[in-house]
Design a protein around this motif. Structure first.
Motif, PDB file in Angstrom:
ATOM      1  N   ALA A   1      -5.145  -2.037   1.807  1.00 58.86           N
ATOM      2  CA  ALA A   1      -3.882  -2.764   1.902  1.00 58.86           C
ATOM      3  C   ALA A   1      -4.035  -4.240   1.566  1.00 58.86           C
ATOM      4  CB  ALA A   1      -3.311  -2.624   3.321  1.00 58.86           C
ATOM      5  N   ALA A   2      -5.176  -4.825   1.879  1.00 61.80           N
ATOM      6  CA  ALA A   2      -5.395  -6.262   1.675  1.00 61.80           C
ATOM      7  C   ALA A   2      -6.794  -6.479   1.107  1.00 61.80           C
ATOM      8  CB  ALA A   2      -5.220  -7.021   2.996  1.00 61.80           C
ATOM      9  N   PRO A   3      -6.999  -6.242  -0.197  1.00 58.34           N
ATOM     10  CA  PRO A   3      -8.351  -6.306  -0.776  1.00 58.34           C
ATOM     11  C   PRO A   3      -9.003  -7.677  -0.679  1.00 58.34           C
ATOM     12  CG  PRO A   3      -6.673  -6.005  -2.488  1.00 58.34           C
ATOM     13  CD  PRO A   3      -6.003  -5.793  -1.180  1.00 58.34           C
ATOM     14  N   ALA A   4      -8.231  -8.758  -0.798  1.00 59.54           N
ATOM     15  CA  ALA A   4      -8.835 -10.086  -0.686  1.00 59.54           C
ATOM     16  C   ALA A   4      -9.387 -10.305   0.724  1.00 59.54           C
ATOM     17  CB  ALA A   4      -7.807 -11.162  -1.026  1.00 59.54           C
ATOM     18  N   TRP A   5      -8.647  -9.855   1.723  1.00 61.78           N
ATOM     19  CA  TRP A   5      -9.133  -9.933   3.105  1.00 61.78           C
ATOM     20  C   TRP A   5     -10.453  -9.182   3.245  1.00 61.78           C
ATOM     21  CZ3 TRP A   5     -10.113  -5.703   6.160  1.00 61.78           C
ATOM     22  CH2 TRP A   5     -10.420  -5.952   7.504  1.00 61.78           C
ATOM     23  N   ALA A   6     -10.521  -7.990   2.643  1.00 58.52           N
ATOM     24  CA  ALA A   6     -11.735  -7.180   2.757  1.00 58.52           C
ATOM     25  C   ALA A   6     -12.947  -7.899   2.188  1.00 58.52           C
ATOM     26  CB  ALA A   6     -11.529  -5.845   2.037  1.00 58.52           C
ATOM     27  N   MET A   7     -12.775  -8.552   1.038  1.00 59.70           N
ATOM     28  CA  MET A   7     -13.899  -9.262   0.429  1.00 59.70           C
ATOM     29  C   MET A   7     -14.340 -10.430   1.307  1.00 59.70           C
ATOM     30  SD  MET A   7     -14.694  -7.588  -2.316  1.00 59.70           S
ATOM     31  CE  MET A   7     -14.484  -6.275  -1.085  1.00 59.70           C
ATOM     32  N   ARG A   8     -13.389 -11.113   1.898  1.00 65.07           N
ATOM     33  CA  ARG A   8     -13.765 -12.217   2.803  1.00 65.07           C
ATOM     34  C   ARG A   8     -14.498 -11.684   4.033  1.00 65.07           C
ATOM     35  NH1 ARG A   8      -8.604 -14.111   1.049  1.00 65.07           N
ATOM     36  NH2 ARG A   8      -7.581 -13.149   2.850  1.00 65.07           N
ATOM     37  N   GLN A   9     -14.060 -10.524   4.526  1.00 65.59           N
ATOM     38  CA  GLN A   9     -14.721  -9.936   5.689  1.00 65.59           C
ATOM     39  C   GLN A   9     -16.150  -9.527   5.369  1.00 65.59           C
ATOM     40  OE1 GLN A   9     -12.599 -11.002   8.288  1.00 65.59           O
ATOM     41  NE2 GLN A   9     -13.383  -9.112   9.168  1.00 65.59           N
ATOM     42  N   VAL A  10     -16.368  -8.942   4.194  1.00 60.74           N
ATOM     43  CA  VAL A  10     -17.716  -8.538   3.793  1.00 60.74           C
ATOM     44  C   VAL A  10     -18.637  -9.760   3.747  1.00 60.74           C
ATOM     45  CG1 VAL A  10     -19.082  -7.677   1.851  1.00 60.74           C
ATOM     46  CG2 VAL A  10     -17.020  -6.450   2.569  1.00 60.74           C
ATOM     47  N   ALA A  11     -18.164 -10.825   3.102  1.00 58.15           N
ATOM     48  CA  ALA A  11     -18.985 -12.031   2.990  1.00 58.15           C
ATOM     49  C   ALA A  11     -19.250 -12.647   4.362  1.00 58.15           C
ATOM     50  CB  ALA A  11     -18.298 -13.034   2.067  1.00 58.15           C
ATOM     51  N   GLU A  12     -18.244 -12.659   5.218  1.00 58.15           N
ATOM     52  CA  GLU A  12     -18.399 -13.256   6.543  1.00 58.15           C
ATOM     53  C   GLU A  12     -19.378 -12.454   7.397  1.00 58.15           C
ATOM     54  OE1 GLU A  12     -18.239 -15.763   9.623  1.00 58.15           O
ATOM     55  OE2 GLU A  12     -17.351 -16.099   7.642  1.00 58.15           O
TER      56      GLU A  12
ATOM     57  N   LEU B   1       0.848  -1.189   0.000  1.00 56.53           N
ATOM     58  CA  LEU B   1       0.000   0.000   0.000  1.00 56.53           C
ATOM     59  C   LEU B   1       0.883   1.238   0.000  1.00 56.53           C
ATOM     60  CD1 LEU B   1      -2.700   1.441   0.203  1.00 56.53           C
ATOM     61  CD2 LEU B   1      -2.586   1.173   2.688  1.00 56.53           C
ATOM     62  N   GLU B   2       0.863   1.956  -1.110  1.00 56.33           N
ATOM     63  CA  GLU B   2       1.622   3.210  -1.178  1.00 56.33           C
ATOM     64  C   GLU B   2       0.849   4.305  -0.463  1.00 56.33           C
ATOM     65  OE1 GLU B   2       3.179   6.306  -4.609  1.00 56.33           O
ATOM     66  OE2 GLU B   2       3.286   4.139  -5.003  1.00 56.33           O
ATOM     67  N   VAL B   3       1.539   5.036   0.395  1.00 60.20           N
ATOM     68  CA  VAL B   3       0.901   6.093   1.168  1.00 60.20           C
ATOM     69  C   VAL B   3       1.427   7.445   0.705  1.00 60.20           C
ATOM     70  CG1 VAL B   3       0.500   4.619   3.158  1.00 60.20           C
ATOM     71  CG2 VAL B   3       2.623   5.895   3.014  1.00 60.20           C
ATOM     72  N   GLY B   4       0.609   8.483   0.871  1.00 61.36           N
ATOM     73  CA  GLY B   4       0.973   9.809   0.420  1.00 61.36           C
ATOM     74  C   GLY B   4       1.943  10.498   1.356  1.00 61.36           C
ATOM     75  N   GLU B   5       2.684  11.461   0.819  1.00 58.69           N
ATOM     76  CA  GLU B   5       3.624  12.230   1.627  1.00 58.69           C
ATOM     77  C   GLU B   5       2.902  12.979   2.739  1.00 58.69           C
ATOM     78  OE1 GLU B   5       7.427  12.920   1.167  1.00 58.69           O
ATOM     79  OE2 GLU B   5       6.757  10.849   0.890  1.00 58.69           O
TER      80      GLU B   5
ATOM     81  N   PHE C   1      -5.260   5.256  12.206  1.00 52.59           N
ATOM     82  CA  PHE C   1      -6.398   5.654  11.375  1.00 52.59           C
ATOM     83  C   PHE C   1      -7.651   5.695  12.237  1.00 52.59           C
ATOM     84  CE2 PHE C   1      -5.005   1.284  10.427  1.00 52.59           C
ATOM     85  CZ  PHE C   1      -6.005   0.551  11.052  1.00 52.59           C
ATOM     86  N   PRO C   2      -8.600   6.568  11.887  1.00 54.38           N
ATOM     87  CA  PRO C   2      -9.835   6.661  12.667  1.00 54.38           C
ATOM     88  C   PRO C   2     -10.606   5.349  12.665  1.00 54.38           C
ATOM     89  CG  PRO C   2      -9.608   8.542  11.173  1.00 54.38           C
ATOM     90  CD  PRO C   2      -8.554   7.548  10.785  1.00 54.38           C
ATOM     91  N   ASP C   3     -11.342   5.107  13.743  1.00 57.30           N
ATOM     92  CA  ASP C   3     -12.162   3.899  13.813  1.00 57.30           C
ATOM     93  C   ASP C   3     -13.094   3.787  12.614  1.00 57.30           C
ATOM     94  OD1 ASP C   3     -11.066   3.072  16.210  1.00 57.30           O
ATOM     95  OD2 ASP C   3     -12.573   4.092  17.433  1.00 57.30           O
ATOM     96  N   SER C   4     -13.630   4.933  12.174  1.00 57.59           N
ATOM     97  CA  SER C   4     -14.591   4.908  11.061  1.00 57.59           C
ATOM     98  C   SER C   4     -13.946   4.499   9.745  1.00 57.59           C
ATOM     99  CB  SER C   4     -15.233   6.291  10.905  1.00 57.59           C
ATOM    100  OG  SER C   4     -14.237   7.271  10.633  1.00 57.59           O
ATOM    101  N   LEU C   5     -12.619   4.612   9.643  1.00 52.94           N
ATOM    102  CA  LEU C   5     -11.914   4.259   8.408  1.00 52.94           C
ATOM    103  C   LEU C   5     -11.075   2.997   8.569  1.00 52.94           C
ATOM    104  CD1 LEU C   5     -10.690   7.798   7.256  1.00 52.94           C
ATOM    105  CD2 LEU C   5     -12.676   6.512   6.445  1.00 52.94           C
ATOM    106  N   ALA C   6     -11.305   2.268   9.648  1.00 54.93           N
ATOM    107  CA  ALA C   6     -10.492   1.079   9.906  1.00 54.93           C
ATOM    108  C   ALA C   6     -10.650   0.049   8.796  1.00 54.93           C
ATOM    109  CB  ALA C   6     -10.857   0.465  11.255  1.00 54.93           C
ATOM    110  N   PHE C   7     -11.903  -0.211   8.426  1.00 53.14           N
ATOM    111  CA  PHE C   7     -12.119  -1.217   7.381  1.00 53.14           C
ATOM    112  C   PHE C   7     -11.550  -0.751   6.053  1.00 53.14           C
ATOM    113  CE2 PHE C   7     -14.610  -3.118   3.942  1.00 53.14           C
ATOM    114  CZ  PHE C   7     -14.395  -4.466   4.206  1.00 53.14           C
ATOM    115  N   ALA C   8     -11.741   0.515   5.708  1.00 53.68           N
ATOM    116  CA  ALA C   8     -11.240   1.036   4.434  1.00 53.68           C
ATOM    117  C   ALA C   8      -9.720   0.951   4.366  1.00 53.68           C
ATOM    118  CB  ALA C   8     -11.697   2.478   4.237  1.00 53.68           C
ATOM    119  N   ASN C   9      -9.038   1.259   5.461  1.00 54.05           N
ATOM    120  CA  ASN C   9      -7.575   1.188   5.469  1.00 54.05           C
ATOM    121  C   ASN C   9      -7.081  -0.236   5.281  1.00 54.05           C
ATOM    122  OD1 ASN C   9      -5.782   3.693   6.209  1.00 54.05           O
ATOM    123  ND2 ASN C   9      -7.754   4.020   7.220  1.00 54.05           N
ATOM    124  N   ARG C  10      -7.688  -1.149   5.992  1.00 56.20           N
ATOM    125  CA  ARG C  10      -7.251  -2.538   5.868  1.00 56.20           C
ATOM    126  C   ARG C  10      -7.611  -3.097   4.494  1.00 56.20           C
ATOM    127  NH1 ARG C  10      -7.967  -6.293  11.007  1.00 56.20           N
ATOM    128  NH2 ARG C  10      -6.474  -7.419   9.716  1.00 56.20           N
ATOM    129  N   ALA C  11      -8.747  -2.666   3.971  1.00 56.48           N
ATOM    130  CA  ALA C  11      -9.162  -3.150   2.657  1.00 56.48           C
ATOM    131  C   ALA C  11      -8.235  -2.657   1.560  1.00 56.48           C
ATOM    132  CB  ALA C  11     -10.591  -2.697   2.365  1.00 56.48           C
TER     133      ALA C  11
END
Length: 795
Positions: A428-439, A370-374, A416-426
């Motif tokens: 960085a790890a999009p496959a994890w995010a999709m599994r989390q959504v389905a679960e 995950l590339e992050v901005g300056e 990262f803010p609690d409200s953006l926790a899922f977005a940040n992890r997603a």
């Protein structure tokens, strides 16, 4: 004066609270602290005598060092003797635990932790021996540093020098005292040449047990929490997905390096541990979450030219002081070819990428990218003050060059803010995010799953890059079904392409058709195919795999009901449109390349025919047949290759075209039979017929003269005085059509004379083509007997 950004003010708070971090502790101790006995040399007496030292040298072997993943021996890099570890027996005084505890405090490690020393090696340096600057690797998950104990002996030189961030510590030996030096594993250090006598050193891996420190200082925590809130509330335009918006994370770079396996909250070094503890407490107070991450940083610097007055030097940068199994060299390229000490001028570009992080729930390390901005990054120490693990110099190349690319590894605390926790992890790890959504949906919280998925929209397409699509696609199909919302589901599937579709995905596609309708899925499938058209001219292995799965996909979708049938038809239509677009430039290519290019598309044509054969009610088969029939004879290599591939795949059927849904293959075979029959019905070329047809194109006066010469059955050679540009035009027409005509220029007189001569290959080529046509027609009639009717009518 412009006020510093909140992230930089936060970094200043962390620096103010904990100051300059320690990196090494040097002290002397009573020799009674350590008793050493060596098999073959006996118990060492202090100071170690020259006679005993020579015995140790005789027992030892040349010490090795690490270069990349290799372990080497090179006396120009490391010149010392290493006694086998199994021959060394140590006995520590009970006071040693107190020494280790003093060193723990001196290194700034938390009071809840405890240091252990694990024997690594016994080394002997003779006069002139040394070890160049290097860096230790962490050979154990709990390793944080190295302890070097120089035994009492009468020698000069051989100083151990440790450096980090422009600071240095020196540990010199003594004739009457133990010289102890503990330092972090990421510090660069060297053993300078021994001038006289023998330097004997015992080295240990320092292992850390215990927990992370707790944050102290309520005022500092409150200030840090306030600055975090300001950071996440201040819009920035530095994000690739659109207009100015607040940053999604803050990345605080730590001052020490850590291997991926050594990345742990409980093993942070020095002030890193205290700063991380303060950040974690402040983050909790500010309604944020934290993760410990590893980063890879690339900096591109403008440098002075190689021929300037600055002297280049070769920085070999071997690792691991007193070690023999290291894993890095300072220039990081694995072969020790340092790029020299180029004088840096201006920083051109810096990119920071999170490469791994520690899951806060499981404690497991996950590889991410995950590339992050300056505008999201801050630190106490500039990355340029670290030693790069790799660097590459690009010399001056006219329009660019005189640049030095340098790569670094640094650990970081990511907030990262609690409200953006899922977005940040997603992100960085999009496959994890999709599994989390389905679960989450399976657990009954469909609304929560839908909300999580919808939060990904601003960056989702950019996140699922081509190299990630294969691993994300399957989980994304399940997540799209789970959210039970056609708009959100379409967004989740937007990044993908038809190449990602394989036969195993037929069942989840059928479920999507039932949930959202065949028209919805048809649009998705069409978008995937359309998005791939520009990528498949070279026809990759991924394209081939997808086309081979097409019949199974269509059959499975059709079997799922009316909506699946509609989606199947849309898929077939999109696949055909994509294939036709891929074939078009190949049909227009020169004859020498046309056949091979078209034959390569035979397998996908066979797959389209097979898919249409399983869908007898669709009109797409009629569209395909009409399109193919409308092509010129230049399409024959494609049609015949497709039929042969179709016949091979369906080898269980000895006679094709008779199944109810197999009409398309019979139509294509009949069309080929008619074409071949017409060509074979033409009279064979007479032995004295030298006529050639010039393909349609330019109709200028030059081309009219050329066409007349080519069409003349008796004229073989023409001498044609032409100016240079006219000769070039005639050359281009002959070469573009690949005509059997030789064209040379006689450079006499003005203008020069272009000599055209028809080649004998005119006859041999037509004979070979005729024989090939006869063989192809026999094969078609044998496999598709129904084509015989069409062939008869063509005559």
């Amino acid at each position: 004066m412009v006020k510093p950004a909140a992230r930089d003010r936060l970094a200043a708070v962390l620096t103010r609270e904990f100051g300059e971090p320690p990196f090494a502790v040097v002290e002397q101790a009573d020799p009674a602290l350590l008793d050493v006995e060596v098999d073959g040399a006996g118990r060492l007496k202090y100071p170690v005598t020259a006679a005993q030292a020579r015995k140790l040298c005789a027992l030892g072997t040349p010490a090795r060092y690490g270069r990349g993943e290799r372990t080497l021996t090179d006396a120009s890099v490391r010149d010392t003797w290493e006694v086998p570890r199994t021959a060394v027996h140590l006995s520590w005084s009970p006071l040693f635990d107190k020494v280790l505890d003093r060193m723990r405090k001196g290194l700034g490690l938390p009071g809840s932790a405890r240091l252990r020393a694990e024997l690594h090696s016994l080394l002997v340096y003779e006069p002139g021996q040394f070890f160049l600057p290097h860096q230790d690797s962490e050979k154990h998950d709990a390793m944080v540093g190295t302890l070097a104990v120089t035994l009492p002996s009468r020698h000069s030189g051989g100083e151990l020098v440790i450096t980090q961030g422009g600071r240095s510590e020196t540990c010199s030996g003594s004739a009457s005292r133990l010289a102890l030096c503990a330092f972090y594993a990421d510090c660069r250090h060297e053993v300078r040449p021994v001038k006289s006598g023998y330097r004997i050193a015992v080295t240990f891996n320092l292992l850390l047990d215990g927990g992370a420190p707790q944050a102290s200082g309520a005022d500092a925590v409150n200030e840090a929490a306030r600055l975090l809130g300001t950071h996440f509330a201040t819009p920035s335009s530095a994000y690739s997905w659109g207009k100015a918006s607040p940053p999604k994370r803050l990345v605080y770079l730590l001052d020490h390096e850590y291997t991926e396996r050594g990345l742990s909250w409980n093993r942070l070094k020095g002030a890193d541990a205290d700063r991380a503890a303060l950040l974690r407490t402040a983050a909790e107070q500010a309604g944020c979450q934290v993760m410990l991450a590893g980063t890879k940083i690339k900096e591109t610097w403008d440098t002075y030219p190689e021929d300037s007055d600055y002297e280049d030097w070769d920085d070999e940068g071997w690792e691991d002081g007193e070690d023999d199994d290291r894993d890095r060299d300072s220039d990081g390229d694995g072969d020790g070819d340092g790029d020299g000490d180029h004088e840096l001028n201006d920083l051109i570009e810096r990119t920071t990428t999170l490469s791994c992080w520690v899951d806060p729930e499981t404690g497991k390390r996950e590889s991410i990218s995950l590339e992050v901005g300056e505008d999201e990054v801050c630190s106490r120490t500039s990355t340029a003050d670290f030693e790069p693990y790799e660097q590459q110099y690009e010399g001056y190349m006219g329009n660019y060059g005189n640049t030095l690319d340098r790569w670094y590894r640094r650990a970081a605390v990511v907030v990262f803010p609690d409200s953006l926790a899922f977005a940040n992890r997603a992100e960085a790890a999009p496959a994890w995010a999709m599994r989390q959504v389905a679960e989450r949906a399976r657990s009954g919280n469909v609304a929560g799953a839908r909300a999580d998925a919808a939060s990904l929209e601003p960056f989702w397409t950019a996140t699922v890059s081509p190299d990630l699509r294969g691993g994300v696609f399957g989980p994304a199909l399940k997540a799209a079904h789970a959210v039970d919302d056609p708009t959100v589901a379409a967004m989740l599937l937007a990044p993908f392409r038809s190449e990602d579709l394989l036969a195993k995905h037929a069942a989840p596609l059928s479920r999507l058709a039932k949930r959202y309708g065949g028209a919805w899925l048809g649009r998705i499938l069409g978008t995937w195919c359309a998005g791939s058209q520009g990528e498949v001219y070279g026809y990759t292995s991924e394209s081939r795999d997808w086309y081979s799965a097409l019949p199974v996909l269509c059959t499975s979708l059709t079997a799922s009901g009316r909506d699946g049938t509609a989606a199947s038809r849309a898929l077939l239509q999109a696949a055909w449109q994509r294939l036709a677009a891929t074939a078009a430039p190949r049909l227009a290519s020169p004859p020498s390349r046309r056949a091979a290019g078209l034959e390569d598309l035979g397998a996908p044509l066979a797959a389209v025919i097979a898919a249409a054969a399983n869908m007898a009610a669709t009109t797409t088969g009629d569209v395909i047949a009409a399109h193919l029939a409308g092509l010129g004879d230049e399409a024959l290599p494609w049609l015949l290759s497709g039929l042969r591939s179709f016949s091979t795949v369906h080898s269980d059927s000895t006679v094709h075209g008779e199944a109810p849904g197999d009409r398309l293959s019979a139509d294509v075979a009949a069309d080929c039979g008619r074409r071949l029959t017409r060509r074979l019905a033409r009279p064979a070329r007479a032995a004295n017929d030298w006529s050639i047809t010039l393909p349609e194109g330019c109709s200028c006066p030059l081309c009219e003269v050329l066409a007349d010469f080519l069409a003349d059955p008796t004229l073989r050679i023409r001498e044609w005085p032409l100016a240079k540009e006219n000769r070039r035009h005639v050359h281009s027409r002959i070469e573009a059509a690949e005509l059997p005509v030789d064209h040379q220029t006689r450079r006499e007189g003005r203008p020069y004379t272009l000599i055209l001569a028809k080649k004998d290959t005119l006859f041999s080529g037509e004979r070979a083509q005729r024989a090939e046509d006869e063989a192809d027609l026999r094969w078609i009639l044998a496999v598709w007997p129904s084509a015989a009717v069409a062939s008869t009518s063509a005559t």
